[in-house]
Design an enzyme around this catalytic site. Structure first.
Site, PDB file in Angstrom:
ATOM      1  N   ASP A  72       0.822  -1.207   0.000  1.00 24.83           N
ATOM      2  CA  ASP A  72       0.000   0.000   0.000  1.00 24.83           C
ATOM      3  C   ASP A  72       0.858   1.259   0.000  1.00 24.83           C
ATOM      4  O   ASP A  72       2.086   1.202   0.168  1.00 24.83           O
ATOM      5  CB  ASP A  72      -0.955  -0.008   1.208  1.00 24.83           C
ATOM      6  N   ASN A  84      -7.390  -2.939  14.294  1.00 23.50           N
ATOM      7  CA  ASN A  84      -8.801  -3.151  13.929  1.00 23.50           C
ATOM      8  C   ASN A  84      -8.974  -4.311  12.953  1.00 23.50           C
ATOM      9  O   ASN A  84     -10.045  -4.480  12.375  1.00 23.50           O
ATOM     10  CB  ASN A  84      -9.403  -1.867  13.338  1.00 23.50           C
ATOM     11  N   HIS A  95      -7.279  -4.808  10.085  1.00 28.35           N
ATOM     12  CA  HIS A  95      -6.995  -4.595   8.659  1.00 28.35           C
ATOM     13  C   HIS A  95      -5.713  -5.303   8.235  1.00 28.35           C
ATOM     14  O   HIS A  95      -4.794  -5.482   9.035  1.00 28.35           O
ATOM     15  CB  HIS A  95      -6.969  -3.098   8.296  1.00 28.35           C
ATOM     16  N   GLU A 109      -9.622  -1.742   5.357  1.00 27.97           N
ATOM     17  CA  GLU A 109     -10.250  -1.482   6.651  1.00 27.97           C
ATOM     18  C   GLU A 109     -11.509  -2.340   6.799  1.00 27.97           C
ATOM     19  O   GLU A 109     -11.998  -2.902   5.809  1.00 27.97           O
ATOM     20  CB  GLU A 109     -10.613   0.006   6.745  1.00 27.97           C
TER      21      GLU A 109
END
Ligand code: F6R
Length: 265
Positions: A68, A137, A139, A144
């Site tokens: 990313d 979280n 990801h 996400e």
């Protein structure tokens, strides 16, 4: 899924790097490695760099694809993933910079840049081994929660939680970009092997949801339950909320030698 619980972060780095190195050796000089940024794989990269320095591993003909990149930072920004990958992966592992790819988050047309990235991965023959971390979280990459489980490289909006988690790399929260280009979960699943590392208590909930929770877009990492060759290497703190720790340790201790040879755990 193969779950390896290590006593500490150093052992996570050694075990995960050993796994990546064995896959690289089995594939050959032109191995294609998927690389994550963030803190989690730094020990793994240091260990790979040590192997390269000691002449135990040669990655000079390897290719690499980052997961990313932020969208909205100026090109050359020290926290852009292009720069982070150069500092933490390309140089220490002595990769040829011409074969190291990062999604072009600086492009005027990011949607085209996303399509080009998918094409570049395909042209390279796909990723042999994808190195991953996991966000608090759940990801992976910057997919996400509620990301499509079959998604491809595209632009995403970062959650507040991820921006807060990553603010430690910037002078203030305001400087953390809102957007990113990330390989999709479908892109990540196409890698022939996945090696995910996680350390510390802050990752314990995400690791438990990824490994033992339902397959759900609410925990994007859980998509690895669909991967045939996913190895999760965690320290005791990151493993602390797994309910089957004894079983994972037992499986690891009783793995037949032939499987260790081939799968390299
Ligand atoms: C970064 C990436 C992210 C990180 C995750 C964990 O390329 O893909 O999914 O792996 O945010 O970050 P750290 O390792 O900094 O806790």
């Amino acid at each position: 899924m193969e779950i390896i619980i290590c006593s500490d972060a150093d052992e996570v780095a050694r075990v995960a790097a050993g796994k990546v190195a064995r896959i690289a050796e089995a594939v050959g000089p032109a191995v294609v490695i998927g690389v994550a940024t963030g803190s989690s794989p730094i020990g793994l990269y240091n260990e790979l760099a040590r192997k390269v320095g000691a002449g135990e591993l040669d990655l000079s003909e390897a290719s690499a694809f980052a997961l990313d990149e932020y969208v909205g930072l100026p090109e050359g920004h020290p926290e852009s993933y292009a720069e982070v990958i150069r500092r933490t992966v390309t140089e220490p592992l002595r990769l040829d910079p011409r074969r190291v790819h990062v999604p072009n988050g600086f492009a005027a047309d990011v949607e085209q840049a996303a399509r080009d990235y998918e094409d570049a991965i395909e042209d390279a023959g796909g990723v042999d081994v994808q190195i991953l971390g996991i966000g608090s979280n759940g990801h992976i990459g910057f997919n996400e929660p509620v990301s499509s489980l079959v998604s491809r490289t595209r632009m995403k909006t970062l959650t507040k939680q991820t921006r807060e988690d990553n603010a430690r790399f910037f002078d203030s929260l305001d400087q953390v970009p809102l957007h990113c280009l990330t390989q999709g979960l479908g892109t990540i699943l196409d890698a022939r092997h996945a090696v995910l590392v996680a350390q510390g208590e802050g990752k314990a909930d995400a690791v438990a949801a990824m490994v033992e929770g339902p397959l759900s877009a609410m925990c994007p990492g859980s998509v690895l339950q669909l991967h045939e060759k996913a190895t999760i290497v965690v320290d005791e703190a990151a493993a602390s909320k797994l309910t089957r720790q004894d079983y994972y340790r037992w499986v690891h201790e009783n793995k037949p030698d032939w499987q260790r040879e081939i799968k390299g755990a």
